[in-house]
Design a protein around this motif. Structure first.
Motif, PDB file in Angstrom:
ATOM      1  N   ASP A  69     -25.897 -25.288   8.751  1.00 13.94           N
ATOM      2  CA  ASP A  69     -26.808 -24.174   9.009  1.00 13.94           C
ATOM      3  C   ASP A  69     -27.392 -24.389  10.402  1.00 13.94           C
ATOM      4  N   LEU A  70     -28.249 -23.507  10.812  1.00 16.03           N
ATOM      5  CA  LEU A  70     -28.758 -23.597  12.191  1.00 16.03           C
ATOM      6  C   LEU A  70     -29.505 -24.901  12.457  1.00 16.03           C
ATOM      7  N   ASP A  71     -30.156 -25.466  11.465  1.00 12.08           N
ATOM      8  CA  ASP A  71     -30.992 -26.648  11.669  1.00 12.08           C
ATOM      9  C   ASP A  71     -30.409 -27.948  11.134  1.00 12.08           C
ATOM     10  N   ASN A  72     -29.308 -27.914  10.389  1.00  4.78           N
ATOM     11  CA  ASN A  72     -28.831 -29.123   9.711  1.00  4.78           C
ATOM     12  C   ASN A  72     -27.366 -29.422  10.003  1.00  4.78           C
ATOM     13  N   LYS A  73     -27.146 -30.686  10.305  1.00  7.33           N
ATOM     14  CA  LYS A  73     -25.786 -31.182  10.440  1.00  7.33           C
ATOM     15  C   LYS A  73     -25.762 -32.576   9.864  1.00  7.33           C
ATOM     16  N   GLY A  74     -24.572 -33.062   9.531  1.00  5.78           N
ATOM     17  CA  GLY A  74     -24.490 -34.399   8.952  1.00  5.78           C
ATOM     18  C   GLY A  74     -23.057 -34.857   8.772  1.00  5.78           C
ATOM     19  N   ASN A  75     -22.923 -36.110   8.399  1.00  4.42           N
ATOM     20  CA  ASN A  75     -21.625 -36.724   8.112  1.00  4.42           C
ATOM     21  C   ASN A  75     -21.603 -37.113   6.631  1.00  4.42           C
ATOM     22  N   TYR A  76     -20.498 -36.822   5.992  1.00  2.00           N
ATOM     23  CA  TYR A  76     -20.373 -37.059   4.560  1.00  2.00           C
ATOM     24  C   TYR A  76     -18.981 -37.604   4.257  1.00  2.00           C
ATOM     25  N   VAL A  77     -18.863 -38.245   3.109  1.00  2.00           N
ATOM     26  CA  VAL A  77     -17.553 -38.690   2.627  1.00  2.00           C
ATOM     27  C   VAL A  77     -17.154 -37.740   1.515  1.00  2.00           C
TER      28      VAL A  77
END
Length: 155
Positions: free
Chosen positions: A97-105
């Motif tokens: 989304d505009l405010d959230n990013k991340g790394n996931y498995v």
């Protein structure tokens, strides 16, 4: 006495000839009878063994991890990068989304790629742009949808 022997020899000779004639007649009768006996029908030829064709993947087949690899684009700067498949797991880098990013498995499962985000189990499911619910992705054929309003498509 000599005449008796000759007569006896002729009688035996005639008897043997008679037996030979009757044997010949019996043999001839056996041949004629065998010709009257129908022969068994010939067996149908055995069809040749043909190899079983190798099944080709269908449109409904579950994609493997390699299908998911690469960059997928969402709307308004959203994206998903799927990389490093190892034993069914993949790395997910996403701006979701505009405010959230991340790394996931993520784990490749028959339904798509399952992953945990924010304490919630989600699945990236193969779809098309229409299924994402995002008008900017409508009409695109190769997409992944997390939920209505969140999806990513190949460029």
């Amino acid at each position: 006495m000599r005449g008796t022997i000759i007569v006896a020899a002729l009688a035996l000779s005639a008897c043997g000839a008679s037996e030979r004639r009757s044997e010949g007649a019996a043999t001839q009768a056996a041949i004629e009878n065998s010709a009257a006996t129908p022969l068994p029908a010939p067996k149908a030829p055995t069809p040749p063994v043909t190899p079983t064709p190798t099944p080709t993947p269908s449109a409904t087949a579950t994609p493997g991890a390699n299908h998911y690899l690469g960059r997928w684009t969402g709307v308004e700067g959203m994206y998903l990068v799927v990389s490093d498949p190892a034993q069914g797991d993949v790395k997910l880098e996403m701006q979701y989304d505009l405010d959230n990013k991340g790394n996931y498995v993520g784990t490749v499962v028959p339904e798509g790629i399952r992953f945990q985000r924010g304490g919630e189990t989600l699945t990236l499911k193969p779809s098309n742009g229409d299924a994402t619910g995002l008008k900017w992705l409508a009409g695109k054929p190769d997409c992944l949808t997390v939920k209505p309003g969140e999806g990513y498509c190949r460029d």
